[in-house]
Design an enzyme around this catalytic site. Structure first.
Site, PDB file in Angstrom:
ATOM      1  N   LYS A   1       0.809  -1.227   0.000  1.00  0.00           N
ATOM      2  CA  LYS A   1       0.000   0.000   0.000  1.00  0.00           C
ATOM      3  C   LYS A   1       0.842   1.277   0.000  1.00  0.00           C
ATOM      4  O   LYS A   1       0.445   2.295  -0.537  1.00  0.00           O
ATOM      5  CB  LYS A   1      -0.949   0.005   1.185  1.00  0.00           C
ATOM      6  CG  LYS A   1      -2.103  -0.961   0.973  1.00  0.00           C
ATOM      7  CD  LYS A   1      -3.281  -0.633   1.856  1.00  0.00           C
ATOM      8  CE  LYS A   1      -4.478  -1.489   1.489  1.00  0.00           C
ATOM      9  NZ  LYS A   1      -4.282  -2.895   1.918  1.00  0.00           N
TER      10      LYS A   1
ATOM     11  N   GLU B   1     -10.120   6.463   3.586  1.00  0.00           N
ATOM     12  CA  GLU B   1     -10.862   5.493   4.384  1.00  0.00           C
ATOM     13  C   GLU B   1      -9.921   4.345   4.711  1.00  0.00           C
ATOM     14  O   GLU B   1      -8.896   4.167   4.060  1.00  0.00           O
ATOM     15  CB  GLU B   1     -12.038   4.947   3.575  1.00  0.00           C
ATOM     16  CG  GLU B   1     -11.671   3.903   2.504  1.00  0.00           C
ATOM     17  CD  GLU B   1     -10.821   4.410   1.345  1.00  0.00           C
ATOM     18  OE1 GLU B   1     -10.851   5.638   1.095  1.00  0.00           O
ATOM     19  OE2 GLU B   1     -10.113   3.608   0.730  1.00  0.00           O
TER      20      GLU B   1
ATOM     21  N   SER C   1       1.636  -9.795  -0.896  1.00  0.00           N
ATOM     22  CA  SER C   1       1.302  -8.370  -0.782  1.00  0.00           C
ATOM     23  C   SER C   1       1.647  -7.752   0.562  1.00  0.00           C
ATOM     24  O   SER C   1       1.913  -6.558   0.634  1.00  0.00           O
ATOM     25  CB  SER C   1      -0.182  -8.155  -1.088  1.00  0.00           C
ATOM     26  OG  SER C   1      -0.995  -8.972  -0.271  1.00  0.00           O
TER      27      SER C   1
HETATM   28  C1  LIG Z   1      -5.178  -3.956   1.606  1.00  0.00           C
HETATM   29  C2  LIG Z   1      -4.473  -5.190   1.332  1.00  0.00           C
HETATM   30  C3  LIG Z   1      -4.859  -6.048   0.276  1.00  0.00           C
HETATM   31  C4  LIG Z   1      -6.081  -5.815  -0.550  1.00  0.00           C
HETATM   32  O1  LIG Z   1      -6.082  -4.695  -1.348  1.00  0.00           O
HETATM   33  P1  LIG Z   1      -5.838  -4.740  -2.915  1.00  0.00           P
HETATM   34  O2  LIG Z   1      -6.182  -3.371  -3.355  1.00  0.00           O
HETATM   35  O3  LIG Z   1      -6.737  -5.780  -3.487  1.00  0.00           O
HETATM   36  O4  LIG Z   1      -4.412  -5.083  -3.127  1.00  0.00           O
HETATM   37  C5  LIG Z   1      -4.093  -7.166   0.024  1.00  0.00           C
HETATM   38  N1  LIG Z   1      -3.011  -7.462   0.780  1.00  0.00           N
HETATM   39  C6  LIG Z   1      -2.619  -6.680   1.804  1.00  0.00           C
HETATM   40  C7  LIG Z   1      -1.431  -7.083   2.593  1.00  0.00           C
HETATM   41  C8  LIG Z   1      -3.331  -5.524   2.114  1.00  0.00           C
HETATM   42  O5  LIG Z   1      -2.948  -4.764   3.149  1.00  0.00           O
END
Ligand SMILES: *Cc1c(COP(=O)(O)O)cnc(C)c1O
Length: 400
Positions: A94, A116, A382
């Site tokens: 993010k 948000e 992610s």
């Molecule tokens: C917020 C988040 C997501 C989901 O958001 P996307 O916009 O679909 O990437 C996925 N993995 C992590 C670690 C997150 O913090």
């Protein structure tokens, strides 16, 4: 990012096939056009690119590595690679778009960012970027989520953000977006709405995608350098769709690379039990854009649920809907139990505790590996699981 697919679909600015668009009032359209023009200008501005690159490298530790998961590979009979977005500052991908959005806010002359947050991940990344760049930061968060994610609420406060409790409806992410958006309507002259994923009205999906596309760009180069070729498939989890579109962008023009998105099936297939918008959603409008949307029979927006709170949004980024329609990406579902199993599996075989969101991508990777021996699989990790530890120990303890 001028890819084949974009050129074909962006005939009408802000649309991806029939999805996307700008379902907002005229006054805001003018402001959004300004934001978009500035963004297009900055994309080609060397100083801006240098500033962004410097922040990504020295503040957020980019490039994040691609890691060959040897133990998991041995166990599954495939070659499994992880793009380590969990190693970013603040623990997830993010920060990539938060740094981009706050820089954009500065260049637009704004004093404040409004955002948000669900579990608090976007809020923390945004509060971090705002602190760094000297912007005020208002974060809207459902009261239910505030109670669930106190450590993140405290992080945001330490970083100097105002955390505003939202007490309407389910008191979770959807209501937080609603309230953040109405606050923004009153303040847009001095503030920028810094959305948390590739969702919302045009130009937000395009802007956030641009800042996340670094993930795929790096991953493609790194993968080729490591293995001499491309992966057989690329997998990422899909909530709003930002980490996934980021890594997919690197491979979308490589027809030989299969691409999979892992959606949260939560507790089951019924509306209200999951957040698999691409699988169970119908065309609809939410928060100013058109997408595949989870809806009740009467057309009202359904509640979304997943064990990973970063995935429980009833809509999804418009480009994903389009990529599904044209068959370039296949979207698969992973339920809570499969995600938790993958959470433990990666922790215990590789010594990496993944975020519950990312665990969905790992779970689909393991499933794919079982059915397709000998393949090279690249999974976007992610984020890291620190934020989920207390929750998992309380609700899904495993023998030690
Ligand atoms: C917020 C988040 C997501 C989901 O958001 P996307 O916009 O679909 O990437 C996925 N993995 C992590 C670690 C997150 O913090």
């Amino acid at each position: 990012m001028e890819t084949y697919i974009e050129n074909k679909t962006m005939e009408k600015e802000g649309y991806f096939g029939i999805y996307g668009g700008q379902y907002i009032n005229e006054e805001l359209k003018i402001e959004f056009d300004n934001i978009y023009s500035k963004f297009l200008e900055l994309k080609n501005d060397e100083d801006f690119q240098k500033e962004l690159k410097d922040l990504l490298e020295h503040f957020s530790c980019r490039p994040t590595p691609v890691y060959f998961a040897k133990n998991l590979s041995q166990k599954t009979g495939c070659e499994i690679y992880l793009k380590r977005e969990d190693l970013n500052h603040t623990g997830a991908h993010k920060i990539n778009h938060c740094l981009g959005e706050t820089l954009l806010a500065k260049k637009l002359g704004k004093k404040k960012v409004i955002a948000e947050t669900g579990a608090g991940q976007h809020g923390v990344a945004m509060a971090t970027a705002a602190a760094l760049l000297g912007l005020e930061c208002d974060i809207y968060m459902g009261e239910v989520d505030i109670q669930k994610a106190m450590p993140n609420v405290n992080r945001m406060k330490i970083l100097g953000a105002n955390v505003i409790s939202v007490r309407s409806g389910q008191m979770t992410l959807k209501e937080a977006v609603d309230e953040a958006f109405s606050a923004y309507l009153k303040e847009y002259k001095t503030a920028l709405y810094a959305i948390g994923s590739v969702v919302g009205p045009h130009p937000f999906p395009t802007i956030v995608e641009y800042f996340q596309s670094i993930v795929g760009k790096e991953a493609r180069e790194q993968f080729i350098k490591m293995t001499g070729g491309l992966p057989d498939c690329v997998i990422a989890c899909v909530g709003g769709g930002s980490n996934s579109i980021g890594i997919f962008d690197g491979f979308i023009d490589d027809a030989e690379v299969k691409i999979y998105g892992a959606e949260p099936l939560g507790k089951g297939e019924k509306i209200g039990e999951n957040a698999a918008s691409l699988t169970y959603g119908r065309e609809g409008i939410i928060h100013g854009f058109k997408c595949l949307l989870l809806q009740n029979e009467d057309g009202t927006i359904a509640d979304a649920y997943s064990v990973a709170s970063g995935l429980d949004y009833p809509g999804v980024g418009p480009k994903h809907c389009y990529l599904k329609d044209i068959g370039r990406v296949e979207y698969k579902t992973i339920n809570d139990v499969e995600a938790i199993d993958a959470f433990y599996e990666l922790s215990r075989t590789e010594g990496i505790i993944p975020a519950l969101e990312s665990s969905h991508a790992v779970a689909y990777g393991l499933k794919f590996a079982k059915e397709n021996k000998g393949k090279k699989i690249l999974i976007n990790l992610s984020g890291r699981g620190d934020k989920d530890i207390e929750f998992v120990m309380k609700n899904y303890p495993k023998a030690f």
